[in-house]
Design an enzyme around this catalytic site. Structure first.
Site, mmCIF file in Angstrom:
data_model
loop_
_atom_site.group_PDB
_atom_site.id
_atom_site.type_symbol
_atom_site.label_atom_id
_atom_site.label_comp_id
_atom_site.label_asym_id
_atom_site.label_seq_id
_atom_site.Cartn_x
_atom_site.Cartn_y
_atom_site.Cartn_z
ATOM 1 N N CYS A 60 0.945 -1.016 -0.152
ATOM 2 C CA CYS A 60 -0.025 0.083 -0.040
ATOM 3 C C CYS A 60 0.820 1.180 0.050
ATOM 4 C CB CYS A 60 -0.955 0.015 1.245
ATOM 5 S SG CYS A 60 -1.698 1.531 1.712
ATOM 6 N N CYS A 120 0.266 3.801 2.622
ATOM 7 C CA CYS A 120 1.025 3.233 4.185
ATOM 8 C C CYS A 120 2.482 3.216 4.183
ATOM 9 C CB CYS A 120 0.624 1.497 3.888
ATOM 10 S SG CYS A 120 -1.159 1.007 4.233
#
Length: 107
Positions: A30, A33
């Site tokens: 991600c 992230c």
């Protein structure tokens, strides 16, 4: 210090923690992230001793993600006395996260 939370240590490290805990539910794949990672690390350093800060990889700990209804990542969840007190979804700047941590500590 930044902790690594897993299904094996979540209860002892998060739910039974003597201090408030900020959990970053994330995935290595991600991009938001990955952008949050250095911010979370900085918060862990800055609040060391007052807030336990760590990461929980949702790919490796899917049952925890299901238990806490993590549907989007990154999700940052603030636990106090073993209960989720606040949840923040998506990328945020360092100052915004600091503000959220301060607010959560005041409750």
């Amino acid at each position: 210090m930044e902790y690594k939370f897993t299904r094996d240590n979540f209860e002892s490290e998060v739910l039974q923690a003597a201090t408030p805990v900020l959990v970053d539910f994330y995935s290595d794949r991600c991009m938001p992230c990955r952008m949050m990672a250095p911010i979370v690390a900085k918060i862990a350093e800055e609040y060391d001793g007052r807030v336990k800060v760590g990461k929980c990889n949702t790919d490796e700990n899917m049952q925890l993600a299901v238990n806490y209804r993590i549907s989007s990542i990154p999700t940052l969840m603030f636990f106090k006395d073993g209960k989720p007190e606040a949840t923040y979804v998506g990328y945020m700047e360092e100052e915004d996260l600091k503000e959220k941590v301060e607010q959560a500590l005041m409750k």
